[in-house]
Structures are given as C-alpha cells and as structure tokens.
Design a protein around this motif. Structure first.
Motif, mmCIF file in Angstrom:
data_model
loop_
_atom_site.group_PDB
_atom_site.id
_atom_site.type_symbol
_atom_site.label_atom_id
_atom_site.label_comp_id
_atom_site.label_asym_id
_atom_site.label_seq_id
_atom_site.Cartn_x
_atom_site.Cartn_y
_atom_site.Cartn_z
ATOM 1 N N ILE A 76 0.865 -1.180 0.000
ATOM 2 C CA ILE A 76 0.000 0.000 0.000
ATOM 3 C C ILE A 76 0.900 1.227 0.000
ATOM 4 N N VAL A 77 0.644 2.129 -0.925
ATOM 5 C CA VAL A 77 1.451 3.346 -1.006
ATOM 6 C C VAL A 77 0.941 4.319 0.037
ATOM 7 N N GLU A 78 1.828 4.705 0.955
ATOM 8 C CA GLU A 78 1.450 5.639 2.008
ATOM 9 C C GLU A 78 1.626 7.070 1.508
ATOM 10 N N PRO A 79 0.708 7.956 1.866
ATOM 11 C CA PRO A 79 0.860 9.355 1.438
ATOM 12 C C PRO A 79 2.064 9.988 2.130
ATOM 13 N N LYS A 80 2.597 11.028 1.487
ATOM 14 C CA LYS A 80 3.752 11.701 2.060
ATOM 15 C C LYS A 80 3.363 12.364 3.368
#
Length: 181
Positions: A76-80
């Motif tokens: 899962i790509v985590e937000p910055k």
C-alpha cells in the motif's frame, strides 16, 4: 691435412673471467638454478585441491538470480508525511538566506540605486524577489510592522526646531523627579 695446435691466445672478447662476481656468488647462483630445475611442474596432489578452491570462489560470486532482495516491498502506497513546523521553518530560513545572497538580485538593486531604469521583465523579477523576502521575514518573525509604523507617524516624533530649543528644554528639566522613582 696438417694438424694445427691450438695456442692459449686471448680472443677478441677478452679472457673468460667473471670480473664482477666472486666464487661464492657464482656457487649460490648455480645452487638456485638447480633448485629451480627440481621444482618444475605442479605440486603433488594439486589436481584435487585446486578444483575445490575454484568451486568455493564461484559459489561466492554466482548467486541464484531468482532469489532477489530480502527488502520488504510495501503493498500500500502511504501518502507523504507533511513537513513539521521545524522543517518548514528551516526551509524558510534557507530560502531567505539564498535570496539574500543572490548575486543577480544584488546587481539589479545596485543598478536601481544608481538611477538606472530596468526593463519590465527585470523590474518584475526584482519586485517578486523583494516581496518573497518580505513574506519570509514576516513568517520567521524577523520583521515587526509596529516599528515600521512608529517611524512613519509624525505624532511620536517631537517637533524640535534647533539646538537652542533642545538646550532650553534640558535646562528646564527637573532632575530630582528621576532620582525619587
């Protein structure tokens, strides 16, 4: 055919005498040459030990390309994460330092001080940079608006006409009231 007897005459190259080396050195050299002759060929049993060493080296060098990295891959790509207040402040300080040390801006300001008129594009660039410097100084708390307004307003400035008026005002002052407090 007649036989000629050889004499002991020196040849064109001179006598065959070793001039530089002593007899002890010549003996050492001959012993070393004999040892080198005896050591020709490979060591005994080297046929099996050499193969094992090369296998170990090859195993260390060649890895199975299917194995890959052991680093976990995020699914899962985590937000910055937003920058913290301290990081924003540091970046604002760095930007302000960069703008204050801008050589091109300094040259343009010097030209303006000298009374030279800049083109519309250069003037717009200077105005943008000066506005950004002002914004950053307000953001960092380096510029206080109250001080600027105090100097602009005339009601805080006393109206003094000359040095004589100042001297009269000083002489009329009651210095005792300063000591009582």
């Amino acid at each position: 055919m007649t036989r000629k007897k050889r004499g002991r005459k020196i040849g064109s190259e001179g006598p065959a005498v070793y001039r530089d080396k002593t007899p002890n050195q010549l003996e050492l050299e001959s012993r070393q040459r004999q040892k080198a002759k005896k050591r020709k060929g490979l060591k005994t049993g080297s046929r099996h030990s050499a193969v094992e060493e090369t296998k170990q080296r090859n195993a260390a060098q060649k890895k199975d390309p299917r194995l890959g990295s052991k680093k976990p891959i995020p699914l899962i790509v985590e937000p910055k994460k937003p920058m913290t207040k301290q990081q924003r402040r540091m970046s604002a300080e760095q930007e302000l330092a960069m703008l204050e040390n801008d050589a091109q801006l300094m040259v343009l300001l010097d030209r303006l001080d000298a009374g030279e008129k800049l083109g519309a594009g250069l003037q717009k660039q200077v105005d943008q940079k000066l506005d950004r410097i002002e914004q950053l100084m307000k953001q960092l708390g380096l510029m206080e608006e109250d001080e600027v307004e105090l100097f602009e307003e005339d009601e805080y400035r006393p109206a003094v006409k000359s040095d004589d008026d100042l001297l009269d005002q000083f002489e009329k002052m009651d210095l005792d009231k300063f000591g009582k407090e």
